[in-house]
Scaffold this motif. Sequence first.
Motif, mmCIF file in Angstrom:
data_model
loop_
_atom_site.group_PDB
_atom_site.id
_atom_site.type_symbol
_atom_site.label_atom_id
_atom_site.label_comp_id
_atom_site.label_asym_id
_atom_site.label_seq_id
_atom_site.Cartn_x
_atom_site.Cartn_y
_atom_site.Cartn_z
ATOM 1 N N ALA A 148 -2.080 10.483 4.094
ATOM 2 C CA ALA A 148 -2.374 9.253 3.474
ATOM 3 C C ALA A 148 -1.040 8.082 3.361
ATOM 4 C CB ALA A 148 -2.378 9.014 1.975
ATOM 5 N N LEU A 149 0.236 8.767 3.668
ATOM 6 C CA LEU A 149 1.203 7.919 3.278
ATOM 7 C C LEU A 149 2.033 8.386 4.966
ATOM 8 C CD1 LEU A 149 3.860 9.883 1.266
ATOM 9 C CD2 LEU A 149 3.523 7.469 1.170
ATOM 10 N N VAL A 150 1.287 9.262 5.913
ATOM 11 C CA VAL A 150 1.870 8.863 7.157
ATOM 12 C C VAL A 150 0.868 8.318 7.915
ATOM 13 C CG1 VAL A 150 1.530 9.686 9.503
ATOM 14 C CG2 VAL A 150 2.334 11.021 8.043
ATOM 15 N N PHE A 151 -1.161 8.178 7.797
ATOM 16 C CA PHE A 151 -1.696 7.084 8.429
ATOM 17 C C PHE A 151 -1.708 5.295 7.336
ATOM 18 C CE2 PHE A 151 -5.465 3.926 7.805
ATOM 19 C CZ PHE A 151 -6.054 4.414 8.485
ATOM 20 N N ALA B 155 0.622 -0.784 0.519
ATOM 21 C CA ALA B 155 0.391 -0.012 -0.332
ATOM 22 C C ALA B 155 0.765 1.531 -0.149
ATOM 23 C CB ALA B 155 -0.863 -0.069 1.248
ATOM 24 N N LEU B 156 2.036 1.476 0.868
ATOM 25 C CA LEU B 156 2.333 2.813 0.352
ATOM 26 C C LEU B 156 3.972 2.708 -0.173
ATOM 27 C CD1 LEU B 156 4.711 1.853 4.358
ATOM 28 C CD2 LEU B 156 3.792 4.425 3.126
ATOM 29 N N ALA B 157 3.656 1.291 -1.265
ATOM 30 C CA ALA B 157 4.426 1.044 -2.629
ATOM 31 C C ALA B 157 3.305 1.878 -3.792
ATOM 32 C CB ALA B 157 4.813 0.282 -3.224
ATOM 33 N N TYR C 145 1.499 4.081 6.717
ATOM 34 C CA TYR C 145 2.792 3.984 7.900
ATOM 35 C C TYR C 145 2.588 3.265 8.808
ATOM 36 C CZ TYR C 145 8.027 4.190 8.728
ATOM 37 O OH TYR C 145 9.098 4.502 9.503
ATOM 38 N N VAL C 146 2.238 4.417 9.559
ATOM 39 C CA VAL C 146 2.033 4.188 11.491
ATOM 40 C C VAL C 146 0.969 2.768 11.377
ATOM 41 C CG1 VAL C 146 0.022 5.118 12.900
ATOM 42 C CG2 VAL C 146 2.096 6.165 12.022
ATOM 43 N N PHE D 160 11.311 -1.526 4.152
ATOM 44 C CA PHE D 160 10.759 -1.561 3.137
ATOM 45 C C PHE D 160 9.683 -0.078 3.275
ATOM 46 C CE2 PHE D 160 12.755 -5.136 1.062
ATOM 47 C CZ PHE D 160 12.558 -4.564 -0.276
ATOM 48 N N ALA D 161 9.495 -0.393 4.640
ATOM 49 C CA ALA D 161 7.981 0.066 4.815
ATOM 50 C C ALA D 161 8.903 2.528 5.214
ATOM 51 C CB ALA D 161 7.440 0.386 5.615
#
Length: 175
Positions: free
Chosen positions: A102-105, A74-76, A107-108, A147-148
Motif C-alpha cells: 500500500a505504501l509503494v502504490f 493518504a501516505l500519512a 507513493y507512486v 513530505f511524500a
Amino acid sequence: MQGTFGQVEFVPLPPRFADRVRWGSVVVGCSMVAGMVLLFGLTTFLQGVVHGHVFPDTLLGKAAAVLPPLGVLALAVLVLTCRRCLRGNYLVVASAHQTRNALVFTYVLTLVLILGSFAVPIVFRVWRDSPELRAPDLLTTISTLAFATVGFLAGMFYVRPSMQTLRKFSDHPIW
C-alpha cells in the motif's frame, strides 16, 4: 528466528525497535498531517495574494492543486497504520507485506499526482488573470514531494527493518 502461530508468521523485534514503531509512526503520521494542512493553507494564502482568489479558475487547475496534498495525507494514514503490523514485540509478516504494498502504490500515485500538478499550469491555462504566467508553484511541488518521500521512507523503515537496524536496537546477540 521466525515462528508460526496459526496461519500468521511473526518475526521477533527488539523491544526498543517495537517501541520506536509504536510511537514513531504516530509522531511521523501526525506531523505529516499537520504539516500538509499548514503547507496547503500557506500556499492557498499565497495564491490568494498573487491572483486575488485561492484556487485556480479551471476544474483541472483545482484538481491539480488539491490531489497531491490528498496523496500525502493518504501516505500519512498509512504511516499511522504501521502500528497494526505489531503484536507485542513481534512483526506480523502478512500485515507488514500489505502495508508495504500500500505504501509503494500510494507513493507512486502521489508522485504521478505531483508531476501532474507541476505540468498542468505549464500546459494549460489555469489562471484567467495572468495569460502570460504559466509557471508552476514550486513551493508546493517541492514541499509536497518532500513530505511524500519522508512519509514513504519512514513507513518502509517501520514495516521492513533491515538486519542492521535490528542489530542496532537489539540488546541481545541473536541478530
